[in-house]
Design a protein around this motif. Structure first.
Motif, PDB file in Angstrom:
ATOM      1  N   ALA A  11       0.837  -1.197   0.000  1.00  0.00           N
ATOM      2  CA  ALA A  11       0.000   0.000   0.000  1.00  0.00           C
ATOM      3  C   ALA A  11       0.873   1.248   0.000  1.00  0.00           C
ATOM      4  O   ALA A  11       0.616   2.205  -0.732  1.00  0.00           O
ATOM      5  N   ILE A  12       1.908   1.226   0.812  1.00  0.00           N
ATOM      6  CA  ILE A  12       2.788   2.393   0.873  1.00  0.00           C
ATOM      7  C   ILE A  12       3.495   2.596  -0.464  1.00  0.00           C
ATOM      8  O   ILE A  12       3.595   3.728  -0.956  1.00  0.00           O
ATOM      9  N   ARG A  14       2.416   1.889  -3.263  1.00  0.00           N
ATOM     10  CA  ARG A  14       1.432   2.430  -4.198  1.00  0.00           C
ATOM     11  C   ARG A  14       1.222   3.916  -3.934  1.00  0.00           C
ATOM     12  O   ARG A  14       1.196   4.737  -4.835  1.00  0.00           O
ATOM     13  N   ILE A  15       1.080   4.234  -2.650  1.00  0.00           N
ATOM     14  CA  ILE A  15       0.799   5.640  -2.323  1.00  0.00           C
ATOM     15  C   ILE A  15       1.969   6.533  -2.714  1.00  0.00           C
ATOM     16  O   ILE A  15       1.798   7.553  -3.393  1.00  0.00           O
ATOM     17  N   ASP A  18       2.364   6.731  -6.431  1.00  0.00           N
ATOM     18  CA  ASP A  18       1.445   7.673  -7.086  1.00  0.00           C
ATOM     19  C   ASP A  18       1.965   9.096  -6.988  1.00  0.00           C
ATOM     20  O   ASP A  18       1.918   9.870  -7.956  1.00  0.00           O
ATOM     21  N   LYS A 104       7.251  10.241   7.021  1.00  0.00           N
ATOM     22  CA  LYS A 104       5.904   9.925   6.544  1.00  0.00           C
ATOM     23  C   LYS A 104       4.923  10.083   7.667  1.00  0.00           C
ATOM     24  O   LYS A 104       5.265   9.874   8.832  1.00  0.00           O
ATOM     25  N   PRO A 105       3.687  10.431   7.371  1.00  0.00           N
ATOM     26  CA  PRO A 105       3.191  10.658   6.011  1.00  0.00           C
ATOM     27  C   PRO A 105       3.576  12.026   5.460  1.00  0.00           C
ATOM     28  O   PRO A 105       3.623  12.998   6.186  1.00  0.00           O
TER      29      PRO A 105
ATOM     30  N   ILE C 150      -3.384  14.592  -1.173  1.00  0.00           N
ATOM     31  CA  ILE C 150      -2.476  13.829  -2.020  1.00  0.00           C
ATOM     32  C   ILE C 150      -3.192  13.368  -3.274  1.00  0.00           C
ATOM     33  O   ILE C 150      -2.595  12.871  -4.186  1.00  0.00           O
ATOM     34  N   SER C 153      -5.444   7.792  -5.050  1.00  0.00           N
ATOM     35  CA  SER C 153      -6.104   7.028  -6.110  1.00  0.00           C
ATOM     36  C   SER C 153      -6.902   5.915  -5.464  1.00  0.00           C
ATOM     37  O   SER C 153      -6.585   5.455  -4.378  1.00  0.00           O
ATOM     38  N   GLU C 155      -6.964   3.030  -6.394  1.00  0.00           N
ATOM     39  CA  GLU C 155      -6.102   1.849  -6.340  1.00  0.00           C
ATOM     40  C   GLU C 155      -5.348   1.800  -5.031  1.00  0.00           C
ATOM     41  O   GLU C 155      -5.249   0.772  -4.384  1.00  0.00           O
ATOM     42  N   ALA C 156      -4.802   2.961  -4.673  1.00  0.00           N
ATOM     43  CA  ALA C 156      -4.014   3.016  -3.439  1.00  0.00           C
ATOM     44  C   ALA C 156      -4.886   2.661  -2.254  1.00  0.00           C
ATOM     45  O   ALA C 156      -4.478   1.929  -1.349  1.00  0.00           O
ATOM     46  N   GLU C 159      -5.458  -1.028  -2.177  1.00  0.00           N
ATOM     47  CA  GLU C 159      -4.256  -1.717  -1.698  1.00  0.00           C
ATOM     48  C   GLU C 159      -4.169  -1.616  -0.193  1.00  0.00           C
ATOM     49  O   GLU C 159      -3.869  -2.578   0.506  1.00  0.00           O
ATOM     50  N   PHE C 160      -4.421  -0.405   0.268  1.00  0.00           N
ATOM     51  CA  PHE C 160      -4.328  -0.164   1.709  1.00  0.00           C
ATOM     52  C   PHE C 160      -5.285  -1.093   2.455  1.00  0.00           C
ATOM     53  O   PHE C 160      -4.911  -1.727   3.441  1.00  0.00           O
ATOM     54  N   GLU C 163      -4.248  -4.844   2.113  1.00  0.00           N
ATOM     55  CA  GLU C 163      -3.036  -5.138   2.870  1.00  0.00           C
ATOM     56  C   GLU C 163      -3.283  -5.041   4.365  1.00  0.00           C
ATOM     57  O   GLU C 163      -2.773  -5.846   5.149  1.00  0.00           O
ATOM     58  N   THR C 197       3.136  -1.306   9.832  1.00  0.00           N
ATOM     59  CA  THR C 197       2.801  -1.073   8.426  1.00  0.00           C
ATOM     60  C   THR C 197       1.437  -0.406   8.296  1.00  0.00           C
ATOM     61  O   THR C 197       1.264   0.541   7.530  1.00  0.00           O
ATOM     62  N   GLY C 200       1.701   3.191   9.207  1.00  0.00           N
ATOM     63  CA  GLY C 200       2.348   3.985   8.170  1.00  0.00           C
ATOM     64  C   GLY C 200       1.392   4.371   7.065  1.00  0.00           C
ATOM     65  O   GLY C 200       1.247   5.540   6.712  1.00  0.00           O
ATOM     66  N   SER C 201       0.727   3.372   6.512  1.00  0.00           N
ATOM     67  CA  SER C 201      -0.137   3.695   5.383  1.00  0.00           C
ATOM     68  C   SER C 201      -1.383   4.460   5.803  1.00  0.00           C
ATOM     69  O   SER C 201      -1.854   5.327   5.075  1.00  0.00           O
ATOM     70  N   GLY C 203      -1.522   6.596   8.072  1.00  0.00           N
ATOM     71  CA  GLY C 203      -1.078   7.972   8.236  1.00  0.00           C
ATOM     72  C   GLY C 203      -1.057   8.710   6.910  1.00  0.00           C
ATOM     73  O   GLY C 203      -1.551   9.827   6.783  1.00  0.00           O
ATOM     74  N   PHE C 204      -0.531   8.056   5.928  1.00  0.00           N
ATOM     75  CA  PHE C 204      -0.459   8.651   4.600  1.00  0.00           C
ATOM     76  C   PHE C 204      -1.830   9.016   4.085  1.00  0.00           C
ATOM     77  O   PHE C 204      -2.033  10.040   3.443  1.00  0.00           O
ATOM     78  N   LEU C 205      -2.776   8.132   4.323  1.00  0.00           N
ATOM     79  CA  LEU C 205      -4.099   8.347   3.771  1.00  0.00           C
ATOM     80  C   LEU C 205      -4.967   9.216   4.658  1.00  0.00           C
ATOM     81  O   LEU C 205      -6.131   9.448   4.368  1.00  0.00           O
ATOM     82  N   GLU C 376       4.677 -10.110   2.328  1.00  0.00           N
ATOM     83  CA  GLU C 376       5.544  -9.656   1.251  1.00  0.00           C
ATOM     84  C   GLU C 376       6.931 -10.245   1.370  1.00  0.00           C
ATOM     85  O   GLU C 376       7.627 -10.441   0.409  1.00  0.00           O
ATOM     86  N   ARG C 385      -1.747 -10.835  -7.474  1.00  0.00           N
ATOM     87  CA  ARG C 385      -3.156 -10.686  -7.187  1.00  0.00           C
ATOM     88  C   ARG C 385      -3.928 -10.532  -8.491  1.00  0.00           C
ATOM     89  O   ARG C 385      -3.540  -9.769  -9.351  1.00  0.00           O
TER      90      ARG C 385
END
Lengths: 124, 144, 934
Positions: A11-12, A14-15, A18, A104-105, C150, C153, C155-156, C159-160, C163, C197, C200-201, C203-205, C376, C385
């Motif tokens: 996921a990371i 991908r982010i 992007d 991050k983020p 950001i 997408s 897709e992201a 995935e998030f 995962e 993990t 992390g993700s 947070g990004f989103l 992974e 996938r």
């Protein structure tokens, strides 16, 4: 321009991927340090490598050490993707030879800032 | 704006019926069917529709009407159901028409037998009565 | 903007909106047209979008133009037939059209609007991906997500979610394992990484709640990693709670697009407080985390009720050591948490006292199936996938390929060309392998469904204050993905039900002399073309009386009906709608989810459920589901010029009777036709009969075709008009309208395009009553002492001994009829014997015994009637096997000598009825006394 992204989270990847793509980068992905080294061999030297800290097989720090130990990668810009908790160990990364870090983020703007520091212009 | 709905119409033993056009997948002429012994009476057989096996239900039987005359071949009104496509065997296909929902009436009292449960209502159409068929009920032959 | 420009703009907007008004309907029509897509219609939509794009370009409306351009690309592919108007494509275009409308509505600010998600979605379609989540979910920024933009997408996001769900599952598995081996570093690290993990993700989103929660959990785990305090029950409880909360948030994101109103803030704070507590508890920092010690005094204020520790540790440690079970997945759950590890670590001498965990192997209930668990780190590059919809498409194509191949095969037999034949061979081989390969891609191990159960059982057991362990056998049994999806809920419900209602409380169990720990066993295996799933427990079983009463009470059955039920059928009453015997509907089993829903869901996929219970001992629920292996080998037969297919798996052999044989070989016993197949009596079923097709009396055929079939463990012969070929057929399920017709199991399309029905062998057998159901007894070759329907009617085997004497005995006494080679007869101990089926069969010559002159000794073979009892057999040598007759014994005379019961006239001959036991005793008195000796 090309970038190598190394992180064990899909996921990371991908982010961040992007974001990089929106800056005009072509992306190659790797899932851990060893894989990163393999991809460097396979695809040649990119313009920038973004590497995560915590990964299985070979973590970010060891990856940096390995890259720096190889003369052909001496000029390759390495950027560490970190989190707050790793900040206190960031010094180790610098000693190992990382060029920059980004926490991050982060968003596009933050990344651009860091890239500019490294003298990498984003093709937008 | 007049609220209207589109109905696909057809004839059964001289009576005019209609089903919601949205449920109709296609309308085709007589198709060869494989008979299914021991199936419920209304099942005429199985049709191969471009690789899809579709059950054909004879609406005359389903509605308790007398059987079609010998030699007369029925047409297929293929409708969508929650189990896939089902073909309704009818005498003749009519046009697709728009009816005004305000003209919807209760089914006439003269309707008896199985028809009663399967007809939701009626529309008056130039002096003729158009009976609205409950598609979902019509294809439901087996009570769970 | 000048006046002209403004006017122009207005005109453009109005015109464009008109264009777009029709586009929506047109797109919907295209979707419903599917394969018969009207290209003219596509062109209309294309032109509308094209002109919007063109004008937008002129007016500097970049966003509008850009979006229209992408949409135009997709439409172009549609009209050149490179794309089909699938739901995905149409949905994406519809949304793009909506967005275009929105842009037109706010034309002045349209250039500032962000339409990235649409662009990405359209781009994906162009690139050929099946981006399934072009939902509005990813587009709306959540109220918390104002940190930055950001342009996530879809897709992201997907995935998030994928995962993160995976990571949560992995963390759970690791935690469960960690509970049993608190010292396993690798497990701890793995949990840490999974949580890290997600953090992390998230947070990004911008999913702050999730980030906060995982951060708190991460801190606790990090602290344990550093050795500040050990991993124990209090930690794992909180971890599980956190995992659940994060999971809820993920579900909320998935369905609503935001994190939900769940009050997770509190939870995060609690975790932080917990951490502080823990840190302040242990005065000394120990480099390695705590191993369990045989500590007798554990005086601490451990937050969880770990009160028992004071005297338990020794026992529990011993118990652990005595109970290694590495093979089976066992998750021992105790109602009172036994502190095998004391939170307080004293000294570094701990290690030697630590019990070696039975096997320090990683215990993960679910194998790394393709969709779950393959982290992974483990050569993930070898997996990929794939969207399930794509696989479905592939499956359909393969099915069509098989059909096409079948069609070509038909020509193959008429054309005599060896090159063609060998090419066909190759085509055959390739098709079969392709089919198998594609089928495999959709198969998943059932373990992927079961993986949640250990945790579920643990939690439930704790909640119900019971002690339950779960064992799973056969978790690698593979099922098609759609089946897996369909049985998830029913299985979960059944498991919950068992823990909640099936297994008794520990005290009750102890009272009944059962171990306090209840056992729930899940079993899965393939059998006879079906997947069998069993859920067994050693609980209280069903209270049959109460169930019967309840059924009557709920008006589901009348008293008489219930009284007539056999015990084995009572269990299945609980599947009736409206039934629930629980005193209170606990919120464990859930409201409104009844056993009837479970049954319906299973039957929907063509399966069956059966429940068997022994009061006091336990219950077994058996689920059988047909494998949707869409292609099976089958035998095609004809009855009344209609073709039917019989699955090869039920086929034993084919028998063809011609001429004389066809008339005489079929015998009638007790009103049922049978055929003697190598000495065994095979009940016959006439397909025409079963299908209700009248007999064709015009064509008196000299040929009888019998297809010998097997249903369960019974065999029978199906009489058909013609036997065609063996073929591989694509199985299509029966439609709703035909599901209840028990003689069919599916339909298929033959090589010539016509539809044929697939026979359900078991259904046929049952409807013809050749399988022991409730009514008639199956005609078999077993040694049952058959009673006759009519007291005077008897079925007798008539034998010929000597030139003219007739004897008879009840057919029921006959085990077998054989023809044995005379030269194989040996003498042993004054007795003639012959080697027979691996045994030594003593022989009795009826002619000798009854003082009848034997007929001329024939060469070669002799007729032997085999009689068996209690494992002992004896063979009666006769001169002729005359007939099997069903006759009423009238005009009988009592017997004249020993060994006979009476005489009668049968078919015009005087026939003596044998008293077989007496005859045998005459020859070998010890026959009936001695035990098995042969």
């Amino acid at each position: 321009m090309r970038a190598l992204l190394i992180d064990d989270s899909r996921a990371i990847r991908r982010i961040i991927g992007d974001i990089m793509k929106s800056l005009g980068f072509e992306i190659t992905e790797a899932i851990h340090g060893l894989d990163g080294l393999a991809k460097l061999e396979e695809f040649g030297i990119p313009d920038i490598v973004l590497v995560d800290w915590n990964m299985p097989e070979m973590n970010g720090l060891d990856f940096i050490k390995a890259v720096r130990a190889d003369p052909k990668y001496v000029d390759l810009p390495l950027m560490m993707v970190t989190t707050e908790t790793e900040m206190e160990r960031l010094a180790m990364a610098f000693v190992a030879g990382v060029n920059e870090y980004v926490m991050k983020p982060f968003d596009k703007a933050m990344l651009v800032e860091k890239l500019e520091i490294l003298g990498i212009g984003a093709a937008s | 704006m007049i609220a209207s709905r589109q109905l696909c119409t057809f004839l059964l033993d001289g009576h005019l019926f209609g089903v919601d056009a949205q449920t109709v997948q296609e309308v085709i002429r007589y198709q060869e069917m494989t008979r299914v012994p021991k199936a419920p009476a209304a099942v005429s057989g199985l049709i191969n529709l471009r690789g899809q096996i579709v059950t054909a239900i004879d609406l005359r039987t389903r509605l308790g009407m007398k059987p079609r005359e010998n030699g007369k071949r029925p047409m297929n009104v293929v409708v969508r159901s929650d189990d896939g496509a089902v073909s309704l065997l009818v005498d003749q296909i009519g046009d697709v028409i728009a009816v005004d929902v305000e003209n919807f009436e209760a089914p006439p009292d003269t309707l008896q037998g199985p028809s009663r449960e399967l007809v939701q209502g009626a529309y008056k159409l130039n002096g003729r009565l158009l009976l609205l068929l409950n598609c979902a009920e019509a294809v439901q032959l087996v009570t769970e | 903007m000048s006046f002209d420009d403004a006017e122009l703009m207005k005109e453009f907007v109005v015109e464009s909106q008109e264009h777009l008004a029709d586009v929506e309907n047109q797109l919907l029509t295209l979707e419903s047209q599917g394969d018969s897509m009207d290209v003219g219609l596509v062109n209309k939509v294309f032109r509308a979008v094209h002109s919007i794009k063109g004008a937008a370009g002129f007016m500097g409306l970049e966003t509008l133009g850009g979006l229209a351009h992408r949409a135009e690309e997709v439409l172009n592919k549609l009209r050149t037939n490179e794309l089909r108007p699938t739901s995905l494509v149409i949905n994406t275009l519809l949304r793009a059209a909506d967005q275009l409308k929105a842009l037109l509505d706010q034309i002045e600010t349209s250039n500032q609007m962000d339409v990235t998600p649409h662009l990405v979605a359209l781009q994906s379609i162009m690139a050929g991906e099946e981006a399934a989540t072009t939902t509005a979910v990813a587009i709306e920024p959540t109220s918390e997500n104002t940190k930055f933009e950001i342009g996530i997408s879809s897709e992201a996001l997907r995935e998030f979610l994928i995962e993160s769900f995976d990571n949560l599952e992995q963390a759970e598995r690791d935690l469960l394992a960690l509970e049993r081996q608190p010292g396993a570093d690798d497990l701890l690290n793995s949990v840490f990484r999974s949580i890290h993990t997600i953090k992390g993700s998230a947070g990004f989103l911008g999913y702050l709640k999730a980030e906060k929660l995982t951060h708190a959990a991460e801190s606790v785990l990090g602290s344990i990693r550093s050795g500040n305090f050990p991993f124990d029950e209090s930690v794992s409880e909180r971890m599980f709670t956190t995992i659940d909360a994060v999971r809820r948030i993920l579900h909320s994101i998935e369905s609503e697009g935001h994190e939900g109103a769940d009050v997770t803030g509190e939870l995060a704070t609690q975790m932080e407080e917990f951490l502080q507590e823990k840190l302040s508890e242990t005065p000394t920092k120990v480099p390695k985390r705590g191993r369990s010690t045989r500590k007798s005094a554990s005086s601490k204020k451990a937050p969880v009720a770990a009160v028992t520790s004071s005297k338990e540790p020794t026992e529990s440690v011993e118990a652990r050591r005595a109970q290694p079970d590495p093979e089976v997945i066992v998750t021992p759950v105790k109602p009172t948490p036994v502190q095998a590890n004391s939170p307080k670590i004293e000294t570094a001498q701990a290690p030697e006292a630590a019990p070696k965990a039975p096997t320090p192997t990683r215990i993960s209930p679910a194998p790394a199936g393709s969709a779950s668990g393959s982290t992974e780190s483990s050569a993930s590059d070898s997996t990929i996938r794939v969207d399930v919809a794509l696989l479905d498409k592939l499956m359909t194509r393969v099915g069509e390929l098989v059909l096409a191949r079948n069609q070509i095969l038909q020509f193959n037999s008429t054309i005599d060309d060896s090159a063609l034949h060998s090419a066909m061979q190759r085509l055959n081989l390739i098709t079969t392998e392709l089919q198998e390969g594609v089928m495999k891609t959709r198969m998943q191990p059932i373990g992927s469904v079961w993986s949640k159960f250990p945790r579920l059982v643990r939690d439930l057991a704790t909640m119900c204050e019971k002690d339950v362990r779960i064992e799973m056998e056969g978790k690698e049994t593979e099922l098609d993905k759609t089946i897996i999806e369909a049985i998830k809920d029913p299985l979960t419900h059944l498991v919950r039900n068992t823990v909640d209602h099936g297994i008794e409380r520990p005290e009750v169990r102890a009272q009944n002399g059962k171990p306090t720990e209840g056992c729930l066993i899940l079993r899965a295996y393939h059998e006879g073309g079906q997947v069998n799933i069993e859920i067994c427990d050693d609980g209280a079983g069903l209270n049959l009386g109460r169930i019967k009463a309840k059924a009557v009470e709920k008006g589901l059955m009348t008293l008489e009906q219930v009284a007539r039920l056999a015990d084995r059928d009572v269990g299945n009453l609980i599947f009736l709608p409206g039934f629930s015997t629980a005193e209170k509907v606990s919120n464990v089993s859930g409201r409104g989810v009844g056993m009837d829903v479970v049954k319906t869901n299973i039957e929907k996929i063509g399966g069956t459920v059966d429940l068997q219970s022994k009061p006091g001992l336990g219950t077994t629920i058996k689920i059988k589901i047909p494998l949707t292996l869409a292609i099976i080998p089958a035998l095609i037969i004809t009855s009344d010029s209609d073709r039917y297919a019989i699955p090869q798996v039920n086929l034993m052999e084919l028998v063809r009777l011609e001429g004389e044989e066809s008339r005489t070989s079929i015998e009638w016993i007790q009103g049922a036709p049978v055929y003697r197949l190598r000495g065994r009596l095979l009940p016959l079923v006439y397909l025409r009969n079963e299908l209700g097709i009248p007999r064709d009396n015009s064509a008196k055929s000299e040929i009888v075709n019998i297809v010998v079939l097997r249903a369960d463990d019974r065999q029978f012969g199906l009489v058909v008009d013609n036997i065609n070929d063996s073929e591989e057929i694509v199985v299509k399920p029966l439609s709703k309208q035909l599901k209840n017709v028990s003689v069919y199991s599916g339909t298929t399309i033959m090589g010539d395009g016509r539809v044929a029905l697939i026979l359900d062998v078991m259904g046929l057998a049952q409807s013809a009553h050749v399988v022991t159901g409730t009514k008639e007894r199956a005609v078999s070759d077993s040694n049952d002492r058959a009673t006759t329907n009519n007291s005077n009617m008897q079925t007798l085997l008539v034998l010929g001994v000597g030139p003219s004497r007739r004897f008879a005995l009840p057919i029921a006494q006959v085990t077998r009829l054989e023809k044995l080679a005379i030269n194989k007869v040996e003498r042993a101990d004054h007795q003639e014997v012959v080697q027979y089926r691996g045994e030594i069969l003593p022989l009795i010559r009826l002619s000798d015994t009854l003082g009848v002159e034997p007929a001329n000794h024939p060469e070669g073979l002799m007729d032997v009637v085999v009689y068996s009892e209690d494992g002992r057999s004896v063979g009666l040598v006769v001169d002729q096997i005359v007939d099997i007759v069903e006759t009423e014994l009238i005009n009988t005379r009592p017997a004249q000598r020993a060994g006979l019961t009476q005489s009668a006239v049968i078919n015009g001959h005087v026939t003596d009825l044998l008293d077989l036991p007496a005859v045998i005793r005459m020859v070998d008195p010890s026959f009936f006394q001695s035990t098995l000796n042969v």
